[in-house]
Design an enzyme around this catalytic site. Structure first.
Site, mmCIF file in Angstrom:
data_model
loop_
_atom_site.group_PDB
_atom_site.id
_atom_site.type_symbol
_atom_site.label_atom_id
_atom_site.label_comp_id
_atom_site.label_asym_id
_atom_site.label_seq_id
_atom_site.Cartn_x
_atom_site.Cartn_y
_atom_site.Cartn_z
ATOM 1 N N SER A 46 0.830 -1.205 0.000
ATOM 2 C CA SER A 46 0.000 0.000 0.000
ATOM 3 C C SER A 46 0.864 1.254 0.000
ATOM 4 O O SER A 46 2.055 1.216 0.312
ATOM 5 C CB SER A 46 -0.946 0.031 1.210
ATOM 6 N N THR A 47 0.213 2.361 -0.308
ATOM 7 C CA THR A 47 0.884 3.657 -0.309
ATOM 8 C C THR A 47 1.352 4.064 1.079
ATOM 9 O O THR A 47 2.215 4.937 1.227
ATOM 10 C CB THR A 47 -0.075 4.731 -0.881
ATOM 11 N N LYS A 48 0.794 3.444 2.118
ATOM 12 C CA LYS A 48 1.127 3.823 3.493
ATOM 13 C C LYS A 48 2.564 3.464 3.883
ATOM 14 O O LYS A 48 3.082 3.982 4.870
ATOM 15 C CB LYS A 48 0.138 3.185 4.468
ATOM 16 N N ASP A 49 3.212 2.588 3.108
ATOM 17 C CA ASP A 49 4.631 2.312 3.359
ATOM 18 C C ASP A 49 5.441 3.594 3.345
ATOM 19 O O ASP A 49 6.386 3.771 4.114
ATOM 20 C CB ASP A 49 5.200 1.372 2.280
ATOM 21 N N ALA A 52 4.922 5.656 6.634
ATOM 22 C CA ALA A 52 5.456 4.951 7.801
ATOM 23 C C ALA A 52 6.972 5.117 7.874
ATOM 24 O O ALA A 52 7.520 5.489 8.919
ATOM 25 C CB ALA A 52 5.085 3.471 7.750
#
Length: 346
Positions: A46-49, A52
């Site tokens: 996901s783009t959330k990597d 984070a």
């Protein structure tokens, strides 16, 4: 065969530089050319990597995070997985407050990644002590030396996309992009990318995708936070019952709302036509494209970039499960199962 790449030092080296793929069959009847930024190619799918890693490394640089520290965050699943992954490599404890709307697949993934998971009721007010916002705050206060990522109110969220995703899109589109369409949840993805693209070309139109049951579209248009807009919905990763300070509403040109059912079917349609196994929010983005086409938003020569933010593997128990779809009332004469039947040979 593509060119071989150097050996990565660890999985975090693979974050970013995701591919952009031209959409062909699914857009054949639509005006404009469409290109999908496939964020499911990040190692955490996901783009959330991106946020984070960026937020945690900024906290390290400032001396806020120290060896053995505990990282706390609220998440619908994707951010939590990314934080858990980064925490494993960097040696931090990870505690996640997760909405009950998250799929069991996502929750199982978080547990498998070694995170301590608190599952909180989804359909409560943001200031309710049981909400995942308040649970995360309480845990942060109770655990000495912990760090609360707080993605909804942390400007490093959008900064990560300003420094990575935005430049990638500009380069991959050869600067010819005319529209960006992305889901708006925390607002970090759309705001960070938009700021970079608008600096390059102020005429690029930025369109946010919101959910029915969320307050973002009306707030963007009127400046009013209307609690009457809030009601339960099933899509995760977009929409909010709060106003995240990370969202730069001034840089977003318009919002379009989508519903649960159409978004689920649009995700399945992407898989069946383009062979890209996308998540629920990607379906929401494509559903927005269909609605915008009906409104006459695009011209024949427009170059529209859409963000497909995560991978379909996180929705196996939801939109790719016929029983779940049936239970939601998502199958009717217009929308029947597109999944192949399974035959058992005895």
């Amino acid at each position: 065969m593509g060119k071989s790449k150097k050996i990565a030092n660890n999985i975090l080296d693979l974050i970013g530089e995701t591919p952009m793929i031209k959409l062909n069959k699914i857009t054949a009847e639509l005006k404009g050319e469409y290109f999908a930024k496939i964020e499911g190619f990040n190692p955490g799918h996901s783009t959330k990597d991106r946020i984070a890693l960026y937020i945690i490394e900024e906290a390290e640089r400032k001396g806020i995070l120290k060896p053995g520290s505990t990282i706390i965050e609220t998440t619908s699943g994707n951010t939590g997985f990314s934080i858990a992954m980064v925490s494993i490599i960097k040696g931090y404890e990870c505690i996640l407050a997760v909405t009950s709307k998250s799929t069991q697949d996502k929750i199982d993934m978080l547990k498998a990644m070694g995170a301590n998971v608190f599952i909180c009721p989804a359909n409560v007010a943001a200031d309710d002590p049981r909400s995942y916002y308040q649970v995360a705050k309480r845990l942060h206060e109770e655990i000495k030396g912990s760090v609360y990522i707080n993605q909804y109110f942390n400007n490093l969220n959008s900064e990560a996309h300003y420094k990575t995703t935005g430049p990638e899109i500009w380069k991959q589109s050869n600067g010819k992009i005319t529209h960006l369409i992305a889901c708006s949840g925390t607002g970090g993805t759309i705001s960070g990318i938009a700021r970079y693209l608008k600096e390059k070309n102020s005429k690029i139109k930025i369109i946010g995708v919101d959910a029915y049951g969320s307050v973002l579209k009306k707030y963007h248009e009127t400046g009013e936070f209307d609690e009457k807009e809030i009601f339960p919905y099933r899509i995760t990763g977009l929409g909010k019952n709060i106003i995240p300070s990370v969202t730069d509403f001034k840089i977003i040109d318009k919002y379009v709302k989508v519903n649960d059912e159409d978004s689920a079917h649009s995700a399945r349609e992407i898989v069946k036509t383009e062979g890209i196994f996308v998540g629920y929010t990607s379906g929401a983005v494509f559903q927005a494209i269909k609605q915008l086409n009906r409104e006459g938003e695009f011209k024949k020569d427009d170059k529209i970039v859409v963000i497909f933010p995560d991978h379909g593997s996180k929705y196996l128990s939801k939109i790719y499960n016929d029983k779940w779809m049936q239970k939601q009332g998502f199958f009717d004469s217009q929308h029947e199962s597109t999944l192949k039947s399974i035959q058992y040979i005895k």
